[in-house]
Write a protein that holds these residues in place. Sequence first.
Motif: not given
Length: 336
Positions: A13-20, A90-94, A47-51, A199-200
């Motif tokens: 899920g790297a593509e959107f993981l940071t935003e999530t 890939d989704d986001l919370w307000l 790598e993203i998670i461990l950052s 996200r769609q």
Amino acid sequence: MNRVTVLLPVYNGAEFLTETIDSVLNQTYPDFDFLIINDASTDNSEEIILSYTDIRIKYLLNEQNLGSIGSPQKGMDLIQTEYIARIDQDDLWLPDKLKKQIELLDSNPGIGLCGTSIELIGDRTGVRMFPVSNELLKVGFLFGCLMSHPSVVFRKSFLIESGLRYSPDYYLADDYKMWIDCLNHTQIYNIPEVLVSYRQHQSQICSVHAPAQLKVKNRVRLEMLERIYPHPTEEEKEFHLKTFAEQKIESVNDYKKCIAWKETLQFQNKLNGFYIQARVLDKELNKYMQAGYKKYVLNRYFKKKSIINGLRYACSFDWRYLSLRRNLSLFYKCIL
């Protein structure tokens, strides 16, 4: 000890993981644990998670891929806090999402599952406002899955008492199956406010496996139908799935068949002790049928809105089956 755990299953899920992850960490309700389960990803998700150095994050790596049901269920079993909040990779919370749901659940101990309305982002945009109360959702689930997975918060105690789990037999609609099973054990509720960005995109499971998902979705629809009508005929099942639930009204005759089917459902609901409150069932079925009939009218008479098309519609007498409010709206748009 925190009362809430946010569960984020991740697989490539790297593509959107940071935003999530950022959308979770930026919640105005800060007191939660954040369990991220990496389901043996082959991209740079780890790598993203461990950052991240936020002490709320608890990281778990599956040695083998458990899949989109097995990995989340593993997390649900491990979590021992009062509440479990689900989010997908890939989704986001307000920002106020978690705060508003915990406040609602704390104030309503009879509610064991709470979702929210959502906005669509990505390939498709828009807003989806879901039915709010338990009774409204019972009607809504006759038509489809009207709760959003990345919006829900579970009360852990009712999951333990009921023994409810995601079912591998309902892969691709396991969330929909979970929601209707929850109805047997607790009250459910959707906050009528957009608090999640859903996200769609073409690589998500529901896009890749759409035909297979529809088959499983229809199994759940029929299970919900059988709660008010235990023994429908094969012909009735087919009509319910292909015309009524999909709102595929292509003629006045189709609409008349929907009226007859609605009356059958009301009668069967009465025979079975009013699984759904009579007044709610009548009002909500009318609403869904009218929405389907309006689609038919728009497609047949108003592909282009004009006074001539408005007169053509008026002379057809098809307007008799649409509510006064909806008819006035159509004619008003023709005049403008």
